[in-house]
Design an enzyme around this catalytic site. Sequence first.
Site, short mmCIF file in Angstrom:
data_model
loop_
_atom_site.label_atom_id
_atom_site.label_comp_id
_atom_site.label_asym_id
_atom_site.label_seq_id
_atom_site.Cartn_x
_atom_site.Cartn_y
_atom_site.Cartn_z
NE ARG A 293 -1.92 -0.98 -5.18
CZ ARG A 293 -0.92 -0.75 -6.03
NH1 ARG A 293 -1.05 -1.07 -7.27
NH2 ARG A 293 0.18 -0.16 -5.63
NE ARG B 293 -4.99 0.79 -11.54
CZ ARG B 293 -3.71 0.63 -11.87
NH1 ARG B 293 -3.22 1.29 -12.90
NH2 ARG B 293 -2.95 -0.20 -11.19
NE ARG C 123 -6.27 7.04 -10.17
CZ ARG C 123 -5.67 7.78 -11.07
NH1 ARG C 123 -6.03 9.03 -11.26
NH2 ARG C 123 -4.69 7.29 -11.80
CG ASP D 128 1.55 4.88 -3.50
OD1 ASP D 128 0.89 4.06 -4.16
OD2 ASP D 128 2.80 4.94 -3.56
CE1 TYR E 68 8.50 1.95 -7.82
CE2 TYR E 68 8.62 1.03 -5.61
CZ TYR E 68 8.15 0.98 -6.91
OH TYR E 68 7.33 -0.05 -7.29
O1 CP3 Z 1 -5.92 -1.36 -1.47
C1 CP3 Z 1 -4.72 -1.26 -1.11
O2 CP3 Z 1 -3.90 -2.18 -1.19
C2 CP3 Z 1 -4.29 0.04 -0.45
C3 CP3 Z 1 -3.72 1.04 -1.28
C4 CP3 Z 1 -2.29 0.97 -1.77
C5 CP3 Z 1 -1.86 1.72 -2.91
N1 CP3 Z 1 -0.51 1.59 -3.00
C6 CP3 Z 1 -2.71 2.57 -3.76
C7 CP3 Z 1 -2.33 2.62 -5.19
C8 CP3 Z 1 -1.18 0.31 -1.27
C9 CP3 Z 1 -1.07 -0.66 -0.09
C10 CP3 Z 1 -0.06 0.71 -2.05
C11 CP3 Z 1 1.34 0.28 -1.78
C12 CP3 Z 1 2.35 0.47 -2.81
N2 CP3 Z 1 2.52 1.55 -3.62
C13 CP3 Z 1 3.40 -0.44 -3.08
C14 CP3 Z 1 3.63 -1.73 -2.36
C15 CP3 Z 1 2.71 -2.77 -2.82
C16 CP3 Z 1 3.06 -3.36 -4.14
O3 CP3 Z 1 2.27 -3.18 -5.06
O4 CP3 Z 1 4.11 -4.00 -4.22
C17 CP3 Z 1 4.19 0.10 -4.09
C18 CP3 Z 1 5.40 -0.55 -4.72
C19 CP3 Z 1 3.63 1.36 -4.42
C20 CP3 Z 1 4.11 2.34 -5.43
C21 CP3 Z 1 3.15 2.40 -6.55
N3 CP3 Z 1 1.92 3.02 -6.48
C22 CP3 Z 1 3.31 1.87 -7.84
C23 CP3 Z 1 4.50 1.07 -8.32
C24 CP3 Z 1 2.15 2.19 -8.55
C25 CP3 Z 1 1.89 1.93 -10.01
C26 CP3 Z 1 1.55 0.53 -10.28
C27 CP3 Z 1 0.08 0.34 -10.53
O5 CP3 Z 1 -0.51 -0.57 -9.93
O6 CP3 Z 1 -0.45 1.11 -11.34
C28 CP3 Z 1 1.28 2.87 -7.69
C29 CP3 Z 1 -0.05 3.37 -8.01
C30 CP3 Z 1 -1.16 2.98 -7.08
N4 CP3 Z 1 -1.12 3.03 -5.72
C31 CP3 Z 1 -2.45 2.53 -7.47
C32 CP3 Z 1 -3.19 2.30 -6.30
C33 CP3 Z 1 -4.62 1.82 -6.15
C34 CP3 Z 1 -2.85 2.35 -8.93
C35 CP3 Z 1 -4.17 2.90 -9.26
C36 CP3 Z 1 -4.29 4.30 -9.78
O7 CP3 Z 1 -3.41 4.84 -10.49
O8 CP3 Z 1 -5.37 4.82 -9.50
#
Ligand code: CP3
Length: 348
Positions: free
Chosen positions: A23, A27, A36, A72, A152
Amino acid sequence: MKDRFLRACRREAVDRTPVWFMRQAGRYMPEYREIRSRHSLLDICKNPELATIVTLQPLRRIDVDAAILFSDLLLPLEPMGIPFDFVRGEGPAIENPLRTEADIDKLKCFEPREALAHVLKTIRMVRVQLEGAADNVPLIGFGGAPFTLASYAIEGGHSNTFALTKALMYSNPRAWHRLCDMLASIVGEYMKAQIEAGVQAIQIFDSWAGALNSADYREFVLPHTRRIFDAMRGMGVPTIHFGTGTAAILADMRAAGGDVIGADWRIPLDEAWERIGYDRAIQGNLDPTLLLAPLDRMLAGADAVLQKANGRPGHIFNLGHGILPTTSVEHVQALAQHVHRYRLAHAG
Ligand code: CP3
């Protein structure tokens, strides 16, 4: 190319410990929040121009040794017939979670080179940008392992107990294995397509596999995750296998695959490496909440991780999970700098 990340994946000697952050685009960065405020997360993921900009954002500010594709984990669910959205503040919401074998029967296999062509386009665009940059770092692609993706699809969103997922797994193993077999085929093909498009390493996220004990992991998960790693074998790209809460299953995850095994912060890095075996590289494992602590406390935590790696080739510094949204950019910058200043015993 700045190659210390790829060298560490192969357990070769490096001048400094490589570092990147899960990540690292997200944010906590004002420039990400700005984009965003105008686009949804899915819009960014599906728009190669925007996804390229966001992938490159952290590289301008933070001295990381790798970029990670902005995308994602859940994107493959939609073309399988499992639509979802991201609800602000709550995370993913699946419209019609899988509840019965009949739901699984209706799922579709698809060609990622068509349905996820936008992701592959982002990869090609990012590679062009990276190659033109003074500081050319490798690009990491990624995908989800079957357990985490299935959780999920079945729970409908995040879960603390994985009750519905495990209930299906135990009560209808045939349906469970069919679902995971399909997910493994799709993700295996998707990872091959990402490598063909230009990613130089792949991380497989099994974020929630730590919810299982070792025997269940081996019975219900390992054969499927292994098929994803087998699909990528021989493509010349190092692979990373990551999950959280995995202290009890690190050896099983290693058996499933991965040149590098990711560890979370709950287990000391030296203990994790011993369980994994020194013939694999390790990635981790600072607690992401330590970045919210005062600077000296955070850096002491980083030193503890580096000392546990003990200068052994094959350590990639990272957090035990993703950067939290409330983290200060200055702390992330200071942490990367600190890791690079750390003198490895064998380096000059
Ligand atoms: O910078 C990076 O790491 C690359 C981008 C990336 C995102 N998602 C963007 C994202 C990566 C590698 C992921 C993987 C991902 N997505 C995982 C595995 C990694 C982990 O966190 O265990 C999972 C489980 C997901 C599914 C997912 N996407 C969830 C559960 C959430 C909500 C949780 C949260 O952090 O808000 C997301 C949203 C998400 N994916 C965001 C980002 C940057 C949150 C930011 C936003 O809403 O703009």
